[in-house]
Design an enzyme around this catalytic site. Structure first.
Site, PDB file in Angstrom:
ATOM      1  CB  THR A 254      48.532  -9.603  55.691  1.00 30.61           C
ATOM      2  OG1 THR A 254      47.791 -10.726  56.168  1.00 30.61           O
ATOM      3  CG2 THR A 254      47.772  -8.320  55.992  1.00 30.61           C
TER       4      THR A 254
ATOM      5  CB  THR B  32      36.350 -15.576  59.019  1.00 34.40           C
ATOM      6  OG1 THR B  32      37.547 -16.069  58.445  1.00 34.40           O
ATOM      7  CG2 THR B  32      35.872 -14.368  58.237  1.00 34.40           C
TER       8      THR B  32
ATOM      9  CE  LYS C 131      44.345 -10.736  55.841  1.00 32.12           C
ATOM     10  NZ  LYS C 131      45.048 -10.992  57.164  1.00 32.12           N
TER      11      LYS C 131
ATOM     12  CG  ASN D  12      53.585 -16.906  62.193  1.00 32.06           C
ATOM     13  OD1 ASN D  12      52.849 -15.943  62.291  1.00 32.06           O
ATOM     14  ND2 ASN D  12      53.266 -17.981  61.482  1.00 32.06           N
TER      15      ASN D  12
ATOM     16  CD  GLU E 206      50.839 -16.821  58.835  1.00 34.68           C
ATOM     17  OE1 GLU E 206      50.739 -15.588  58.677  1.00 34.68           O
ATOM     18  OE2 GLU E 206      51.084 -17.344  59.935  1.00 34.68           O
TER      19      GLU E 206
ATOM     20  CB  THR F 106      62.579  -8.914  61.253  1.00 35.83           C
ATOM     21  OG1 THR F 106      62.304 -10.321  61.190  1.00 35.83           O
ATOM     22  CG2 THR F 106      62.504  -8.433  62.681  1.00 35.83           C
TER      23      THR F 106
END
Length: 403
Positions: free
Chosen positions: A161, A194, A183, A398, A273, A403
């Site tokens: 993702t 996980t 992932k 995040n 991230e 959007t």
């Protein structure tokens, strides 16, 4: 004998043979259904050609998704021989309609490949609270076609993702092969397994043995990683063993499986991230493994520690702060504690003068893998945990996720 077939560095650059042999008797499917942007596969499936022993662990989230519910029911009925994954839609908080849709998708795929639906566990990852676009998915599944021999890298890419790179690791154990994919880069502090991680092997491993080994390995690896302290609603980890290559010694299999899962955990943490650094914290001298893990998690989850490391600021007092928060650990005594960055002692004292210590620590913080070592000086137990730094990019990703 355990041999490394494929592993990755902490920042994902792969070494060893990219075309290393996959385990015998597994086939895969990957395609674009329309959940993700055009050009990216968002459907993947791996199935064994023969019955498997398997072990599966799931999220403990109270908002576990319908795919988790379906899969839990399946493993009560049979030992699954494969997994299908949809990416970019978690199908969580979607009520009875979400459960019906997940059941329909799994049943449709099972008919296409000629197996029972319960032989497949199902996982889904992405935005929470959005129903599957069923017309789009039905149209995509109509052209599913034939599977191909397992391509772990293709499957790993299809389940991504916000990941920036595929996560794959392999080991050879005797004549058998273990390959794992994963992932997940956000909403990560597992409480059982996980984000999504699937391991496939052609080793012959009895069911009870596989359950015992996998749960121990999960505890030492996936339950020891944290990016942002948030436990996903869709966490699933599974291992499938179809026995095509025959039996292997239990100890060698466990060693290889743990190496594969540790590789994946490091890839997950270093690809957190917005992350730029992998943090590896080892806590020793604890009164129990539980205590060592509590202290380690407190360190890697501290926003002040994470931002310190991102800024390469040698403010090591923040590590002491994170240890001090563990106030329920009443047998921890500050006077016994020793803290080092890699092999650089910082507390209670260093062999270097204060200025030199600061500069040497700063140099270590400039590396892509930051090691924090803590000795509690109480007992003999040790635990290792994995995390990452906290950056502006994490906030941007995040803040703008839907959007």
């Amino acid at each position: 004998m355990v041999q490394s077939v494929l592993s990755s560095t902490s920042h994902g650059s792969e070494r060893a043979d990219m075309s290393a042999a996959s385990p015998q008797g597994f086939h895969c499917w990957t395609t674009h259904l329309g959940l993700a942007d055009e050009g990216k596969d968002d459907f993947s499936m791996v199935i064994s050609d023969r019955p498997c022993t398997s072990s599966v662990v799931f999220t403990k989230s109270l908002f576990a998704g319908p795919c988790v519910t379906l899969s839990k029911t399946s493993i009560e009925q049979t030992s699954p021989r494969g997994v299908l994954v949809l990416a970019k839609n978690a199908n969580v908080a979607t009520g009875a309609e979400g459960l019906r849709n997940a059941s329909e998708i799994r049943a449709s795929v099972a008919r296409t490949v000629g197996i029972e639906p319960d032989a497949l566990i199902m996982a889904s990852t992405g935005v929470i609270g959005v129903q599957y676009p069923m017309d789009t998915i039905r149209a995509g599944l109509d052209g599913l076609g034939q599977g191909t021999p397992l391509d772990a890298h293709a499957v790993a890419r299809a389940i991504m993702t916000t990941d920036t790179r595929a996560k794959v690791s392999e080991r050879a154990v005797g004549t058998s092969t273990i390959v794992g994919i994963a992932k997940g880069v956000g909403m990560i502090e597992p409480d059982m397994a996980t984000m999504l991680s699937f391991v496939f092997t052609d080793a012959d491993v009895p069911q009870d043995t596989l359950n015992r080994i996998f749960r121990d390995v999960v505890d030492r690896t996936y339950n020891s990683v944290s990016i942002d302290t948030d436990t996903s609603t869709s966490d699933t980890a599974a291992v499938f063993a179809n026995g095509s290559a025959g039996p292997v010694p239990d100890t060698e299999f466990e060693q290889a499986l743990e190496e594969v899962c540790t590789d994946l955990v490091k890839m997950i943490a270093s690809d957190g991230e917005g992350a730029t650094k992998l943090i590896v914290t080892t806590v020793s001298g604890a009164s129990s493994e539980r205590q060592a893990r509590v202290v380690g998690k407190s360190i890697i989850n501290s926003p002040l520690v994470k931002t310190m490391i991102h800024g390469e600021d040698p403010n090591w007092g923040r590590v002491l702060m994170a240890i001090g928060k563990c106030s329920n650990e009443v047998d921890i005594e500050p006077d016994r504690i020793r803290v080092a960055f890699a092999d650089i002692d910082v507390y209670p004292s260093s062999s270097l003068d204060q200025h030199d210590t600061v500069e040497v620590v700063r140099e270590h913080l400039a590396t892509v893998t930051v090691e924090i070592n803590v000795d509690l000086g109480i007992g003999t137990d040790t635990w290792r945990v994995f995390g990452c730094d906290l950056t502006d990019e994490y906030i941007r990703i995040n803040a703008d996720y839907t959007t």
